[in-house]
Scaffold this active site. Sequence first.
Site, PDB file in Angstrom:
ATOM      1  N   ASN A  40       0.854  -1.190   0.000  1.00  0.00           N
ATOM      2  CA  ASN A  40       0.000   0.000   0.000  1.00  0.00           C
ATOM      3  C   ASN A  40       0.891   1.242   0.000  1.00  0.00           C
ATOM      4  O   ASN A  40       1.709   1.439   0.910  1.00  0.00           O
ATOM      5  CB  ASN A  40      -0.902  -0.039   1.246  1.00  0.00           C
ATOM      6  CG  ASN A  40      -1.845   1.141   1.316  1.00  0.00           C
ATOM      7  OD1 ASN A  40      -1.441   2.263   1.034  1.00  0.00           O
ATOM      8  ND2 ASN A  40      -3.073   0.913   1.719  1.00  0.00           N
ATOM      9  N   HIS A  87       0.992   6.246   1.807  1.00  0.00           N
ATOM     10  CA  HIS A  87       1.708   7.212   2.637  1.00  0.00           C
ATOM     11  C   HIS A  87       2.921   7.825   1.946  1.00  0.00           C
ATOM     12  O   HIS A  87       3.508   8.776   2.465  1.00  0.00           O
ATOM     13  CB  HIS A  87       2.009   6.613   4.005  1.00  0.00           C
ATOM     14  CG  HIS A  87       0.706   6.352   4.720  1.00  0.00           C
ATOM     15  ND1 HIS A  87      -0.175   7.368   5.008  1.00  0.00           N
ATOM     16  CD2 HIS A  87       0.097   5.198   5.094  1.00  0.00           C
ATOM     17  CE1 HIS A  87      -1.265   6.859   5.565  1.00  0.00           C
ATOM     18  NE2 HIS A  87      -1.126   5.546   5.624  1.00  0.00           N
ATOM     19  N   HIS A  98      -5.654   3.614  -1.588  1.00  0.00           N
ATOM     20  CA  HIS A  98      -6.965   4.006  -1.072  1.00  0.00           C
ATOM     21  C   HIS A  98      -7.253   5.418  -1.549  1.00  0.00           C
ATOM     22  O   HIS A  98      -6.594   6.365  -1.126  1.00  0.00           O
ATOM     23  CB  HIS A  98      -6.922   3.931   0.469  1.00  0.00           C
ATOM     24  CG  HIS A  98      -8.239   4.199   1.119  1.00  0.00           C
ATOM     25  ND1 HIS A  98      -8.409   4.076   2.482  1.00  0.00           N
ATOM     26  CD2 HIS A  98      -9.441   4.565   0.631  1.00  0.00           C
ATOM     27  CE1 HIS A  98      -9.672   4.362   2.793  1.00  0.00           C
ATOM     28  NE2 HIS A  98     -10.319   4.672   1.681  1.00  0.00           N
ATOM     29  N   ARG A 123      -9.318   8.172  -0.970  1.00  0.00           N
ATOM     30  CA  ARG A 123     -10.279   8.609   0.052  1.00  0.00           C
ATOM     31  C   ARG A 123     -11.127   9.745  -0.479  1.00  0.00           C
ATOM     32  O   ARG A 123     -10.680  10.525  -1.327  1.00  0.00           O
ATOM     33  CB  ARG A 123      -9.546   9.045   1.326  1.00  0.00           C
ATOM     34  CG  ARG A 123      -8.901   7.896   2.080  1.00  0.00           C
ATOM     35  CD  ARG A 123      -8.387   8.357   3.432  1.00  0.00           C
ATOM     36  NE  ARG A 123      -9.446   8.418   4.407  1.00  0.00           N
ATOM     37  CZ  ARG A 123      -9.643   7.549   5.391  1.00  0.00           C
ATOM     38  NH1 ARG A 123      -8.826   6.535   5.555  1.00  0.00           N
ATOM     39  NH2 ARG A 123     -10.641   7.696   6.220  1.00  0.00           N
ATOM     40  N   ARG A 169      -6.891  12.830   0.901  1.00  0.00           N
ATOM     41  CA  ARG A 169      -5.799  13.274   1.785  1.00  0.00           C
ATOM     42  C   ARG A 169      -4.445  12.708   1.361  1.00  0.00           C
ATOM     43  O   ARG A 169      -3.419  13.244   1.709  1.00  0.00           O
ATOM     44  CB  ARG A 169      -6.092  12.912   3.241  1.00  0.00           C
ATOM     45  CG  ARG A 169      -6.057  11.439   3.522  1.00  0.00           C
ATOM     46  CD  ARG A 169      -6.290  11.136   4.974  1.00  0.00           C
ATOM     47  NE  ARG A 169      -7.626  11.477   5.391  1.00  0.00           N
ATOM     48  CZ  ARG A 169      -8.206  10.970   6.494  1.00  0.00           C
ATOM     49  NH1 ARG A 169      -7.528  10.144   7.271  1.00  0.00           N
ATOM     50  NH2 ARG A 169      -9.425  11.284   6.815  1.00  0.00           N
ATOM     51  N   GLU A 191      -8.744   0.504  -2.847  1.00  0.00           N
ATOM     52  CA  GLU A 191      -9.585   0.586  -1.643  1.00  0.00           C
ATOM     53  C   GLU A 191     -10.505   1.782  -1.795  1.00  0.00           C
ATOM     54  O   GLU A 191     -10.056   2.882  -2.156  1.00  0.00           O
ATOM     55  CB  GLU A 191      -8.719   0.769  -0.398  1.00  0.00           C
ATOM     56  CG  GLU A 191      -7.880  -0.439  -0.086  1.00  0.00           C
ATOM     57  CD  GLU A 191      -7.005  -0.200   1.127  1.00  0.00           C
ATOM     58  OE1 GLU A 191      -7.084   0.883   1.741  1.00  0.00           O
ATOM     59  OE2 GLU A 191      -6.225  -1.098   1.450  1.00  0.00           O
ATOM     60  N   THR A 198      -8.328   3.761   8.659  1.00  0.00           N
ATOM     61  CA  THR A 198      -9.543   2.944   8.681  1.00  0.00           C
ATOM     62  C   THR A 198      -9.601   2.189  10.009  1.00  0.00           C
ATOM     63  O   THR A 198      -8.859   1.237  10.218  1.00  0.00           O
ATOM     64  CB  THR A 198      -9.535   1.972   7.477  1.00  0.00           C
ATOM     65  OG1 THR A 198      -9.116   2.687   6.328  1.00  0.00           O
ATOM     66  CG2 THR A 198     -10.905   1.385   7.249  1.00  0.00           C
ATOM     67  N   GLU A 204     -11.137  -9.228   3.440  1.00  0.00           N
ATOM     68  CA  GLU A 204      -9.847  -8.850   4.036  1.00  0.00           C
ATOM     69  C   GLU A 204     -10.116  -8.591   5.512  1.00  0.00           C
ATOM     70  O   GLU A 204     -10.907  -7.705   5.860  1.00  0.00           O
ATOM     71  CB  GLU A 204      -9.280  -7.603   3.361  1.00  0.00           C
ATOM     72  CG  GLU A 204      -7.953  -7.191   4.005  1.00  0.00           C
ATOM     73  CD  GLU A 204      -7.142  -6.229   3.175  1.00  0.00           C
ATOM     74  OE1 GLU A 204      -7.268  -6.233   1.931  1.00  0.00           O
ATOM     75  OE2 GLU A 204      -6.369  -5.472   3.788  1.00  0.00           O
ATOM     76  N   HIS A 209      -3.686  -4.328   7.952  1.00  0.00           N
ATOM     77  CA  HIS A 209      -3.820  -3.107   8.744  1.00  0.00           C
ATOM     78  C   HIS A 209      -2.916  -3.173   9.962  1.00  0.00           C
ATOM     79  O   HIS A 209      -3.106  -4.004  10.847  1.00  0.00           O
ATOM     80  CB  HIS A 209      -5.251  -2.801   9.205  1.00  0.00           C
ATOM     81  CG  HIS A 209      -5.424  -1.326   9.484  1.00  0.00           C
ATOM     82  ND1 HIS A 209      -4.996  -0.740  10.643  1.00  0.00           N
ATOM     83  CD2 HIS A 209      -5.912  -0.329   8.717  1.00  0.00           C
ATOM     84  CE1 HIS A 209      -5.228   0.554  10.573  1.00  0.00           C
ATOM     85  NE2 HIS A 209      -5.784   0.834   9.421  1.00  0.00           N
TER      86      HIS A 209
HETATM   87  N1  PXP Z   1      -5.960  -3.060   4.147  1.00  0.00           N
HETATM   88  C1  PXP Z   1      -6.920  -2.105   4.168  1.00  0.00           C
HETATM   89  C2  PXP Z   1      -8.291  -2.474   3.718  1.00  0.00           C
HETATM   90  C3  PXP Z   1      -6.626  -0.792   4.587  1.00  0.00           C
HETATM   91  O1  PXP Z   1      -7.600   0.142   4.620  1.00  0.00           O
HETATM   92  C4  PXP Z   1      -5.307  -0.475   4.947  1.00  0.00           C
HETATM   93  C5  PXP Z   1      -4.965   0.927   5.336  1.00  0.00           C
HETATM   94  O2  PXP Z   1      -5.191   1.773   4.266  1.00  0.00           O
HETATM   95  C6  PXP Z   1      -4.339  -1.495   4.870  1.00  0.00           C
HETATM   96  C7  PXP Z   1      -4.697  -2.774   4.486  1.00  0.00           C
HETATM   97  C8  PXP Z   1      -2.910  -1.237   5.193  1.00  0.00           C
HETATM   98  O3  PXP Z   1      -2.783  -0.838   6.516  1.00  0.00           O
HETATM   99  P1  PXP Z   1      -1.390  -0.251   7.011  1.00  0.00           P
HETATM  100  O4  PXP Z   1      -1.130   0.963   6.205  1.00  0.00           O
HETATM  101  O5  PXP Z   1      -1.626   0.007   8.445  1.00  0.00           O
HETATM  102  O6  PXP Z   1      -0.368  -1.327   6.772  1.00  0.00           O
END
Ligand code: PXP
Length: 259
Positions: free
Chosen positions: A14, A17, A50, A52, A56, A77, A108, A158, A201
Site C-alpha cells: 500500500n 503514505h 486508497h 479517500r 488526503r 480501496e 480505517t 480482508e 492493517h
Molecule cells: N488493508 C486495508 C483495507 C486498509 O484500509 C489499509 C490501510 O489503508 C491497509 C490494508 C494497510 O494498513 P497499514 O497501512 O496500516 O499497513
Amino acid sequence: MSQTANAKLRLGVNIDHVATIRNARGGMHPDPVKAARLAAQAGADGITAHLREDRRHISDADIDRLMTEIDLPLNLEMAATEEMLAIALRHKPHACCLVPEKREEVTTEGGLDVAGGFAHLKPYVTRLAEAGSRVSLFIDPEPDQAGAAQRIGAAVVEFHTGAWCEAVIEANAPLMDKELARMQDAVMLAFDLGLEVHAGHGLTFDSVAPIAAMAQVRELNIGHFLIGEAIFGGLDSTIRRMRSLMERARSQALGRQSA
Ligand code: PXP
C-alpha cells in the site's frame, strides 16, 4: 472456484503514505507511482491504494497513472459511494476493496458492517463484480461479518488485523492469544465459506509472522509500516525483509503440519 490452503501468500504494498508525504508540501515528490515501480522490483505481488473521499493522500491522477504505468494488479480501496463507484467502473482495477470511511478518522479504524449495511452494499458488490473487478470486503474478524460477506456475493474478505497488531505493540500476551484465536477462527470460517482470505492493517516486522503462518490466508496488504521503515532501510530492502518474514512463517507452519 475451489481453493487450496497453503497456496502462495501474496504481498500487496500500500503506497498511500508516499502520497501523504508528497502532499505535505504539494508538488510531485515523492512520487507514489515510483514507489509502486520499486515495490514491483522488490517482489510485491500487487499495489494497493486508497482513494479517500477527502483525497488526503492518493489523488485521482495517481490512480490514472497506477492503472497505466504499473504492470502489477491494482487493489483499489474505496468507500461504497456513488463517486467512488463511478471511478472504479471507469478504471476496472483488478480488485476493489470496500472499506468504511469517516472523514474524522486518521486511518480505517474498523471493518465494514456488512451484516448491518447489506442493502446499501449489495449493489456496489454486484456492479463492481459485473465490471470484472474482484470484490473484497474489509471486515473485522467476526463470524457474522464473514457470513454476510459470502451472502452478499463478495469473492474476497480482508480481515482487519488492527486489534492483533495493537496487542503486539502492547506486548499483552493474553490479548495476543485472544486476538490470534479470533483471527484464526474467522479465517477458517471464511475459507470454509469459499471466500478468498486476505488480511491487513497495522502489520509490522513484529506482528506479521503469525498471520502469514495461517495457511488459508492468500494475501497481506501492508502500507504504513513499510513506507515508514523505508526511511531507515530503503523501500527495496524493507519490502524484501517483509516478504522473507512472511515466507519463513508460512514454510515453518507448513513444516509443522507435515511433521
Ligand atoms: N488493508 C486495508 C483495507 C486498509 O484500509 C489499509 C490501510 O489503508 C491497509 C490494508 C494497510 O494498513 P497499514 O497501512 O496500516 O499497513
